[in-house]
Motif scaffolding. Structure first.
Motif, PDB file in Angstrom:
ATOM      1  N   ASP A  78       0.751  -1.041   0.057  1.00 25.77           N
ATOM      2  CA  ASP A  78       0.122  -0.075   0.075  1.00 25.77           C
ATOM      3  C   ASP A  78       0.901   1.245   0.003  1.00 25.77           C
ATOM      4  N   THR A 117      -4.493   7.060  -1.437  1.00 20.68           N
ATOM      5  CA  THR A 117      -4.104   5.817  -1.285  1.00 20.68           C
ATOM      6  C   THR A 117      -4.114   4.909  -2.455  1.00 20.68           C
ATOM      7  N   ARG A 169       0.485   5.221   0.870  1.00 19.02           N
ATOM      8  CA  ARG A 169      -0.544   6.199   1.447  1.00 19.02           C
ATOM      9  C   ARG A 169       0.237   7.475   1.201  1.00 19.02           C
ATOM     10  N   ILE A 170      -0.347   8.634   1.037  1.00 21.14           N
ATOM     11  CA  ILE A 170       0.289   9.955   0.911  1.00 21.14           C
ATOM     12  C   ILE A 170      -0.714  10.779   1.910  1.00 21.14           C
ATOM     13  N   ASN A 171      -0.172  11.392   2.744  1.00 25.56           N
ATOM     14  CA  ASN A 171      -0.807  12.292   3.988  1.00 25.56           C
ATOM     15  C   ASN A 171      -0.273  13.451   3.981  1.00 25.56           C
ATOM     16  N   LEU A 172      -0.853  14.370   4.297  1.00 24.06           N
ATOM     17  CA  LEU A 172      -0.422  15.669   4.490  1.00 24.06           C
ATOM     18  C   LEU A 172      -1.195  16.483   5.753  1.00 24.06           C
ATOM     19  N   LEU A 173      -0.388  16.516   6.835  1.00 21.14           N
ATOM     20  CA  LEU A 173      -0.925  17.068   8.117  1.00 21.14           C
ATOM     21  C   LEU A 173      -1.956  15.994   8.715  1.00 21.14           C
ATOM     22  N   ASP A 174      -1.733  14.704   8.597  1.00 23.81           N
ATOM     23  CA  ASP A 174      -2.520  13.682   8.961  1.00 23.81           C
ATOM     24  C   ASP A 174      -3.850  13.556   8.258  1.00 23.81           C
ATOM     25  N   ILE A 175      -3.870  14.104   7.056  1.00 21.76           N
ATOM     26  CA  ILE A 175      -5.091  14.101   6.186  1.00 21.76           C
ATOM     27  C   ILE A 175      -4.650  13.249   5.174  1.00 21.76           C
ATOM     28  N   GLU A 176      -5.346  12.115   4.953  1.00 19.61           N
ATOM     29  CA  GLU A 176      -5.205  11.187   3.853  1.00 19.61           C
ATOM     30  C   GLU A 176      -5.290  11.754   2.493  1.00 19.61           C
ATOM     31  N   LEU A 177      -4.451  11.953   1.585  1.00 20.77           N
ATOM     32  CA  LEU A 177      -4.766  12.654   0.144  1.00 20.77           C
ATOM     33  C   LEU A 177      -5.001  11.521  -0.672  1.00 20.77           C
TER      34      LEU A 177
END
Length: 130
Positions: free
Chosen positions: A36, A48, A38-46
């Motif tokens: 998997d 997957t 996963r790309i997150n920005l400030l704990d917001i999943e942008l």
């Protein structure tokens, strides 16, 4: 101590497996690679992305119940023929539903033409009458 003594042997020399043996084993048994992203920005999943890769022979894949390529029109001529036949049947059905309305319109149009012809004939008779 010489450098040659510390380097590993080149692949294929002294080892019992060569590329053909490894490929045969992988295709016979199959291999699954999963991961998997996963790309997150400030704990917001942008984003997957789930990756699942299966490397196996066609026979092994069918044993596992994987045969999606047989029903994919882009990959199977039989599936493409089935899709075209289904699409053709749907279009014929839609055309049949439209036909009765079209026939009635054509009949009315023909009736109007006939009425105009009759009027012209009557007009000519009136003009020819003394």
């Amino acid at each position: 101590m010489s450098m040659a003594g510390r380097l590993p042997e080149p692949y294929g020399q002294g080892s019992g497996a060569n590329l053909a043996d490894i490929l045969e084993r992988v295709l016979d048994k199959g291999i699954v690679i999963a991961g998997d992203i996963r790309i997150n920005l400030l704990d917001i999943e942008l984003l997957t992305i789930k990756l699942r890769l299966i490397v196996a022979s066609v026979d092994k894949a069918k044993e596992m119940g994987i045969d999606w390529w047989e029903d994919d029109p882009a990959l199977s001529s039989g599936a493409r023929r089935k899709e075209l036949a289904r699409e053709n049947a749907e279009l014929r059905e839609r055309l049949a539903q439209l036909e009765p309305g079209r026939e009635r319109r054509e009949e009315r149009r023909e009736d109007r033409r006939e009425d105009r012809r009759k009027e012209r004939r009557e007009d000519r008779r009136e003009e020819e009458a003394p």
